[in-house]
Design a protein around this motif. Sequence first.
Motif, PDB file in Angstrom:
ATOM      1  N   TYR A 100       0.814  -1.203   0.000  1.00 23.85           N
ATOM      2  CA  TYR A 100       0.000   0.000   0.000  1.00 23.85           C
ATOM      3  C   TYR A 100       0.855   1.265   0.000  1.00 23.85           C
ATOM      4  O   TYR A 100       0.361   2.348   0.257  1.00 23.85           O
ATOM      5  CB  TYR A 100      -0.926  -0.003   1.224  1.00 23.85           C
ATOM      6  CG  TYR A 100      -1.625  -1.322   1.408  1.00 23.85           C
ATOM      7  CD1 TYR A 100      -2.485  -1.809   0.431  1.00 23.85           C
ATOM      8  CD2 TYR A 100      -1.395  -2.106   2.529  1.00 23.85           C
ATOM      9  CE1 TYR A 100      -3.113  -3.029   0.571  1.00 23.85           C
ATOM     10  CE2 TYR A 100      -2.030  -3.332   2.680  1.00 23.85           C
ATOM     11  CZ  TYR A 100      -2.886  -3.785   1.700  1.00 23.85           C
ATOM     12  OH  TYR A 100      -3.499  -5.003   1.843  1.00 23.85           O
ATOM     13  N   SER A 101       2.147   1.130  -0.226  1.00 19.45           N
ATOM     14  CA  SER A 101       3.024   2.288  -0.214  1.00 19.45           C
ATOM     15  C   SER A 101       3.564   2.533  -1.610  1.00 19.45           C
ATOM     16  O   SER A 101       3.207   1.841  -2.548  1.00 19.45           O
ATOM     17  CB  SER A 101       4.156   2.072   0.791  1.00 19.45           C
ATOM     18  OG  SER A 101       4.801   0.847   0.549  1.00 19.45           O
ATOM     19  N   CYS A 102       4.420   3.522  -1.736  1.00 23.14           N
ATOM     20  CA  CYS A 102       4.834   3.899  -3.085  1.00 23.14           C
ATOM     21  C   CYS A 102       6.299   4.278  -3.195  1.00 23.14           C
ATOM     22  O   CYS A 102       7.107   3.485  -3.634  1.00 23.14           O
ATOM     23  CB  CYS A 102       3.967   5.056  -3.579  1.00 23.14           C
ATOM     24  SG  CYS A 102       2.238   4.599  -3.812  1.00 23.14           S
ATOM     25  N   ALA A 131      -1.967  10.192  -0.189  1.00 26.97           N
ATOM     26  CA  ALA A 131      -2.768   8.983   0.011  1.00 26.97           C
ATOM     27  C   ALA A 131      -2.254   8.095   1.132  1.00 26.97           C
ATOM     28  O   ALA A 131      -3.032   7.418   1.805  1.00 26.97           O
ATOM     29  CB  ALA A 131      -2.831   8.194  -1.295  1.00 26.97           C
ATOM     30  N   HIS A 132      -0.955   8.091   1.321  1.00 23.13           N
ATOM     31  CA  HIS A 132      -0.376   7.166   2.298  1.00 23.13           C
ATOM     32  C   HIS A 132       0.974   7.716   2.719  1.00 23.13           C
ATOM     33  O   HIS A 132       1.788   8.094   1.872  1.00 23.13           O
ATOM     34  CB  HIS A 132      -0.216   5.780   1.662  1.00 23.13           C
ATOM     35  CG  HIS A 132      -0.188   4.661   2.645  1.00 23.13           C
ATOM     36  ND1 HIS A 132       0.258   3.396   2.329  1.00 23.13           N
ATOM     37  CD2 HIS A 132      -0.545   4.606   3.950  1.00 23.13           C
ATOM     38  CE1 HIS A 132       0.165   2.616   3.390  1.00 23.13           C
ATOM     39  NE2 HIS A 132      -0.309   3.323   4.384  1.00 23.13           N
ATOM     40  N   TYR A 133       1.216   7.734   4.031  1.00 20.51           N
ATOM     41  CA  TYR A 133       2.478   8.294   4.522  1.00 20.51           C
ATOM     42  C   TYR A 133       2.878   7.600   5.812  1.00 20.51           C
ATOM     43  O   TYR A 133       2.043   7.331   6.682  1.00 20.51           O
ATOM     44  CB  TYR A 133       2.329   9.797   4.772  1.00 20.51           C
ATOM     45  CG  TYR A 133       3.531  10.421   5.446  1.00 20.51           C
ATOM     46  CD1 TYR A 133       4.627  10.839   4.701  1.00 20.51           C
ATOM     47  CD2 TYR A 133       3.569  10.587   6.834  1.00 20.51           C
ATOM     48  CE1 TYR A 133       5.744  11.406   5.314  1.00 20.51           C
ATOM     49  CE2 TYR A 133       4.677  11.151   7.457  1.00 20.51           C
ATOM     50  CZ  TYR A 133       5.758  11.556   6.695  1.00 20.51           C
ATOM     51  OH  TYR A 133       6.855  12.103   7.302  1.00 20.51           O
ATOM     52  N   ASN A 134       4.167   7.282   5.913  1.00 14.59           N
ATOM     53  CA  ASN A 134       4.701   6.718   7.147  1.00 14.59           C
ATOM     54  C   ASN A 134       6.184   7.054   7.204  1.00 14.59           C
ATOM     55  O   ASN A 134       6.887   6.945   6.204  1.00 14.59           O
ATOM     56  CB  ASN A 134       4.495   5.203   7.190  1.00 14.59           C
ATOM     57  CG  ASN A 134       4.870   4.606   8.537  1.00 14.59           C
ATOM     58  OD1 ASN A 134       6.030   4.586   8.917  1.00 14.59           O
ATOM     59  ND2 ASN A 134       3.871   4.113   9.255  1.00 14.59           N
ATOM     60  N   SER A 135       6.640   7.460   8.363  1.00 12.96           N
ATOM     61  CA  SER A 135       8.039   7.876   8.495  1.00 12.96           C
ATOM     62  C   SER A 135       8.907   6.850   9.209  1.00 12.96           C
ATOM     63  O   SER A 135      10.126   7.019   9.270  1.00 12.96           O
ATOM     64  CB  SER A 135       8.116   9.202   9.256  1.00 12.96           C
ATOM     65  OG  SER A 135       7.556   9.055  10.561  1.00 12.96           O
ATOM     66  N   GLU A 195      -0.817   9.141  10.264  1.00 16.11           N
ATOM     67  CA  GLU A 195       0.329   8.436   9.694  1.00 16.11           C
ATOM     68  C   GLU A 195       0.079   6.933   9.653  1.00 16.11           C
ATOM     69  O   GLU A 195      -0.340   6.325  10.631  1.00 16.11           O
ATOM     70  CB  GLU A 195       1.588   8.732  10.510  1.00 16.11           C
ATOM     71  CG  GLU A 195       2.837   8.095   9.936  1.00 16.11           C
ATOM     72  CD  GLU A 195       4.113   8.634  10.567  1.00 16.11           C
ATOM     73  OE1 GLU A 195       5.050   7.848  10.713  1.00 16.11           O
ATOM     74  OE2 GLU A 195       4.153   9.840  10.893  1.00 16.11           O
ATOM     75  N   GLY A 196       0.365   6.345   8.495  1.00 18.10           N
ATOM     76  CA  GLY A 196       0.189   4.910   8.330  1.00 18.10           C
ATOM     77  C   GLY A 196      -1.198   4.517   7.866  1.00 18.10           C
ATOM     78  O   GLY A 196      -1.427   3.371   7.488  1.00 18.10           O
TER      79      GLY A 196
END
Length: 461
Positions: free
Chosen positions: A259-261, A305-309, A432-433
């Motif tokens: 689901y990430s890019c 749309a999708h973010y995680n650090s 986030e996430g």
Amino acid sequence: MTQTDNNSQIIKTPLVVDNSANESIADDSTINISVTGTRYPVIVLLGHTSSGKSTLGNWLLGNHGYGGPFENDSSSGPGPVTTQCQPASIKINDRIFDLIDTPGVFDTDADIRSEETLEKIADLIYHCSYGVQAIIFVVDITQRQPFKNTMKIIQGFLGEAALDHMIVAFTHTTKDQTERDQILNLTREMKELLSSVNNRWFISPNPDIFREDSDVVIKNMVKAKLMIDEFQSAYTTATFNKVRDAEDKRAEALRVARYSCFKLDTKVLLENKKVVPMSSVRVGDRVCCGAINGKLKFSEVYLIAHYNSESMTEFLKVEFTTPDGIKSSLLLTPEHHIFINNNFDYAKNICPYSSKIQVLIGTQLVQVQVENVSTEYHKGYIAIFTRAGTIMADNILCSCYAMCPPYQNVIHSLLYPLQIFSVFKKLTNYEEGKIHPYLEFLKNRYENINGLFSKTRLLIK
């Protein structure tokens, strides 16, 4: 020890005769032990069901192939025999080992049973306090099992280090093959199998042809024991734990990657000519999404749309050289869509030297050949949706989408409701996430439909 003649396709190993070792074969004792706690380094017999593991175990213990302590029913035909790990002790050159006969492993016709068996093997390794001295992979020469797939399973489950402790034992060979200690016309897969274990192999004689006191049996078992004894160190539970931990991290990274890019520091070009990392992009920014007739195209970002650090994520590093000789690369997740050979496709389908990607050189999109694709792990990921549905990521033309089949226009159409909604109400970044509820809805519908198709295919079969 082993020589291969490519012209005649013969593999031949000189027979080893050691009278003192021969005597030790007859003296090898058979002592039942508890699999829950081994006392010595372990020799593990692995292989497909009915490959002859139990027979080999009995030979190694100095018994007839059908007459030893390991379960073996010569009249039962090719059906399953060993259903539980069976232990016995064996002495080789004054060293004592625990010899373990295992259930059939890597049977391609029973995935559930294979998973259960792998769990038993894992449990066995965890209880090998003194490590695994040798892994003997038993191969029925008359069966054309998918050895390449089997070795991938072994490497994936036990790690590359396991191959350094592996020996191949061929079974069901003819009388002539056994007496000559040579096998004609090995398939390419069998040769690759032997190469992966540094050509360590021997023949386990057919108990329907040979007796336990036969010189052929004694010589072959001496040869096997010498190879076992040559390993300087054991495959340990610590090694196994490292392999499993790495595999667990990889599985988690793959789950996240669905689901990430893009990697967080992937560069994009804003309409104001600034080049910024994707992590700095905000809803409402206009980013470069392509070029037509020498003119750059820009499109509004309507959703992060999708973010995680923090999550460790698996990326593919796509490397290439621009026409002006500059080495460059892009990191994106395997399921992300990228423009390859004039069509959008999964990044995981990129093939070095046959796949071409679209690279922005000045104000022109130029086809460039991919030179290498490798895997890297980094923290964080980001997915940006533009109204055009495309984005220039590190100057490479990519889709904004991932996971589902790379049908760019279909996906873009399904997102029209979200685009229209964003015109009237600005979409803010979500926790986030997390992903946007509408995207979650589409994802669930896709997974349900995909699962239904999979079940339908199984019913048809």
